[in-house]
Motif scaffolding. Structure first.
Motif, short mmCIF file in Angstrom:
data_model
loop_
_atom_site.label_atom_id
_atom_site.label_comp_id
_atom_site.label_asym_id
_atom_site.label_seq_id
_atom_site.Cartn_x
_atom_site.Cartn_y
_atom_site.Cartn_z
N LEU A 86 -46.98 56.52 -5.55
CA LEU A 86 -46.44 55.32 -6.21
C LEU A 86 -45.22 55.61 -7.07
O LEU A 86 -44.45 54.71 -7.39
CB LEU A 86 -47.52 54.68 -7.10
CG LEU A 86 -48.75 54.14 -6.37
CD1 LEU A 86 -49.80 53.69 -7.38
CD2 LEU A 86 -48.39 52.99 -5.45
N VAL A 87 -45.09 56.87 -7.49
CA VAL A 87 -43.90 57.32 -8.21
C VAL A 87 -43.42 58.58 -7.51
O VAL A 87 -44.15 59.16 -6.70
CB VAL A 87 -44.19 57.62 -9.71
CG1 VAL A 87 -44.54 56.35 -10.47
CG2 VAL A 87 -45.30 58.65 -9.86
N ARG A 129 -40.72 50.64 -13.46
CA ARG A 129 -39.35 51.15 -13.69
C ARG A 129 -38.76 51.67 -12.38
O ARG A 129 -37.59 51.46 -12.08
CB ARG A 129 -39.37 52.28 -14.73
CG ARG A 129 -39.24 51.80 -16.16
CD ARG A 129 -38.70 52.90 -17.08
NE ARG A 129 -39.42 54.14 -16.97
CZ ARG A 129 -40.56 54.40 -17.60
NH1 ARG A 129 -41.12 53.48 -18.38
NH2 ARG A 129 -41.15 55.57 -17.45
N ARG A 130 -39.57 52.39 -11.58
CA ARG A 130 -39.08 52.92 -10.30
C ARG A 130 -38.60 51.77 -9.41
O ARG A 130 -37.50 51.84 -8.83
CB ARG A 130 -40.19 53.70 -9.58
CG ARG A 130 -39.82 54.07 -8.16
CD ARG A 130 -40.93 54.89 -7.49
NE ARG A 130 -40.53 55.25 -6.13
CZ ARG A 130 -40.97 54.66 -5.03
NH1 ARG A 130 -41.85 53.67 -5.12
NH2 ARG A 130 -40.54 55.04 -3.85
N ALA A 131 -39.40 50.70 -9.33
CA ALA A 131 -39.01 49.56 -8.49
C ALA A 131 -37.71 48.94 -9.01
O ALA A 131 -36.82 48.61 -8.22
CB ALA A 131 -40.14 48.52 -8.47
N GLY A 132 -37.60 48.84 -10.33
CA GLY A 132 -36.38 48.26 -10.94
C GLY A 132 -35.15 49.09 -10.61
O GLY A 132 -34.07 48.55 -10.31
N ARG A 133 -35.28 50.41 -10.66
CA ARG A 133 -34.12 51.28 -10.37
C ARG A 133 -33.74 51.19 -8.90
O ARG A 133 -32.56 51.21 -8.54
CB ARG A 133 -34.44 52.73 -10.77
CG ARG A 133 -34.55 52.90 -12.28
CD ARG A 133 -34.87 54.33 -12.66
NE ARG A 133 -33.68 55.16 -12.71
CZ ARG A 133 -32.89 55.26 -13.76
NH1 ARG A 133 -33.14 54.55 -14.85
NH2 ARG A 133 -31.83 56.05 -13.73
N LEU A 134 -34.74 51.07 -8.02
CA LEU A 134 -34.43 50.92 -6.59
C LEU A 134 -33.64 49.64 -6.36
O LEU A 134 -32.63 49.63 -5.65
CB LEU A 134 -35.73 50.90 -5.77
CG LEU A 134 -36.45 52.24 -5.59
CD1 LEU A 134 -37.83 52.04 -4.98
CD2 LEU A 134 -35.63 53.19 -4.70
N VAL A 135 -34.11 48.55 -6.98
CA VAL A 135 -33.45 47.26 -6.78
C VAL A 135 -32.03 47.28 -7.32
O VAL A 135 -31.10 46.74 -6.72
CB VAL A 135 -34.29 46.14 -7.46
CG1 VAL A 135 -33.53 44.83 -7.49
CG2 VAL A 135 -35.62 45.97 -6.74
N SER A 136 -31.82 47.96 -8.49
CA SER A 136 -30.50 47.94 -9.12
C SER A 136 -29.55 48.97 -8.53
O SER A 136 -28.36 48.98 -8.84
CB SER A 136 -30.64 48.18 -10.62
OG SER A 136 -30.97 49.55 -10.84
N GLY A 137 -30.09 49.89 -7.72
CA GLY A 137 -29.23 50.92 -7.13
C GLY A 137 -29.06 52.14 -8.02
O GLY A 137 -28.31 53.06 -7.67
N ALA A 138 -29.76 52.17 -9.16
CA ALA A 138 -29.65 53.35 -10.06
C ALA A 138 -30.27 54.57 -9.39
O ALA A 138 -31.22 54.45 -8.62
CB ALA A 138 -30.37 53.05 -11.38
N GLN A 139 -29.74 55.75 -9.73
CA GLN A 139 -30.32 57.00 -9.23
C GLN A 139 -31.76 57.13 -9.76
O GLN A 139 -32.06 56.66 -10.86
CB GLN A 139 -29.49 58.20 -9.70
CG GLN A 139 -28.13 58.31 -9.02
CD GLN A 139 -28.24 58.71 -7.54
OE1 GLN A 139 -29.16 59.41 -7.16
NE2 GLN A 139 -27.32 58.23 -6.73
N PRO A 140 -32.66 57.79 -8.99
CA PRO A 140 -34.03 57.94 -9.47
C PRO A 140 -34.10 58.76 -10.76
O PRO A 140 -33.26 59.61 -11.00
CB PRO A 140 -34.74 58.70 -8.34
CG PRO A 140 -33.78 58.83 -7.23
CD PRO A 140 -32.43 58.40 -7.68
N GLU A 141 -35.14 58.47 -11.59
CA GLU A 141 -35.38 59.28 -12.79
C GLU A 141 -36.80 59.85 -12.67
O GLU A 141 -37.66 59.25 -12.04
CB GLU A 141 -35.27 58.42 -14.05
CG GLU A 141 -36.35 57.37 -14.15
CD GLU A 141 -36.33 56.53 -15.43
OE1 GLU A 141 -35.41 56.69 -16.24
OE2 GLU A 141 -37.25 55.71 -15.58
N PRO A 142 -37.04 61.05 -13.27
CA PRO A 142 -38.40 61.60 -13.22
C PRO A 142 -39.36 60.66 -13.93
O PRO A 142 -39.05 60.19 -15.03
CB PRO A 142 -38.28 62.93 -13.97
CG PRO A 142 -36.81 63.21 -14.08
CD PRO A 142 -36.11 61.88 -14.03
#
Ligand SMILES: NC(=O)c1ccc[n+]([C@@H]2O[C@H](COP(=O)([O-])OP(=O)(O)OC[C@H]3O[C@@H](n4cnc5c(N)ncnc54)[C@H](O)[C@@H]3O)[C@@H](O)[C@H]2O)c1
Length: 236
Positions: free
Chosen positions: A137-138, A219-232
């Motif tokens: 999931l993460v 947060r992971r889903a939000g970053r995927l949608v916004s195009g941001a690079q993944p964060e740990p």
């Protein structure tokens, strides 16, 4: 759902053993399956359950397991391995990629192929409990083939749940963080994880995951949608 019969894979140790123990203590008939014949025989004797030595990565063996449990109501596709290489993807050997995917993803796919058609044919209520992981999931920077395999297991569980939506068969995906088992020296007590999983099966809940990780998943889903690079990811 009143669970009268069940099959559990990976039942000779850890989470599978705890699920089988809980089911037996509430009177459920259980068929235990595991690749480790000696450990399986010990747990079967202790719980008074039937046992079928099974390699979940072998489609024929999973078909034989399904044939040994006709009319089964709850199927727990739980067996999994962590693999040898837990680094970045390019640090994982070809054998490890193949072996981990064969057991973790192949085991679930073989289980769905062996059990779902006969369960549907009975027309009776049933349930599939699939053990994935928080690692599905993460995404951590490491984790080797295990991490990618568990993302695939979560996807398989969602696929199955969607495809079975208008049928009497439900699906639950169990996504624990560390659990104290043969796989990990630290973490949650497997009996607590088993209780949460069986409560979710009875309630018809889809995903079971630790509350402290929900924000990281969002947060992971939000970053995927916004195009941001993944964060740990980190727990709350
Ligand atoms: N322990 C953790 O921290 C943790 C966290 C999240 C998810 N999980 C998942 O929980 C599930 C159960 O693991 P566990 O933690 O209880 O580990 P475990 O090692 O204690 O138990 C796994 C069992 O699966 C069996 N097994 C391995 N390969 C098999 C195969 N090919 N066919 C049949 N049986 C096989 C093993 O013999 C063992 O008895 C796995 O899918 C694992 O990925 C574990």
């Amino acid at each position: 759902m009143d669970i009268t019969s069940a099959v559990v894979t990976g039942a000779a140790s850890g989470i599978g053993r705890a699920i089988a123990t809980r089911l037996r203590s509430s009177g459920t008939r259980v068929v235990l399956a595991d690749i480790d014949a000696a450990a399986l025989a010990g747990v079967a004797a202790e719980l008074g359950a039937d046992a079928v030595q099974t390699d979940v990565s072998d489609a024929g063996a999973m078909a034989a397991l399904a044939a040994a449990a006709p009319g089964v109501q709850l199927v727990c596709l739980n067996a999994g391995i962590v693999g040898r290489d837990l680094g970045a993807p390019w640090e994982v050997g070809a054998e490890d990629w193949a072996g981990v995917f064969a057991v973790n993803v192949g085991g679930v796919a073989n289980g769905l192929r062996a059990f779902v058609p006969p369960m549907l044919a009975t027309g009776r209520p049933g349930h599939i409990l699939i053990t994935a992981s928080l690692a599905g999931l993460v995404t951590f920077p490491t984790g080797g083939a295990y991490a990618a395999s568990k993302h695939a297991v979560v996807a398989l569980a969602e696929q199955a749940a969607l495809a079975l939506a208008d049928t009497p068969i439900g699906v639950t995906v169990l996504c624990p963080a560390l659990v104290r088992t043969g796989m990990s020296a630290e973490g949650e007590d497997p009996e607590i994880v088993a209780d949460e999983a069986l409560a979710a099966v009875r309630a018809g809940t889809f995903a079971v995951l630790p509350d402290i990780w929900s924000d990281a998943i969002t947060r992971r889903a939000g970053r995927l949608v916004s195009g941001a690079q993944p964060e740990p990811p980190a727990p709350a």
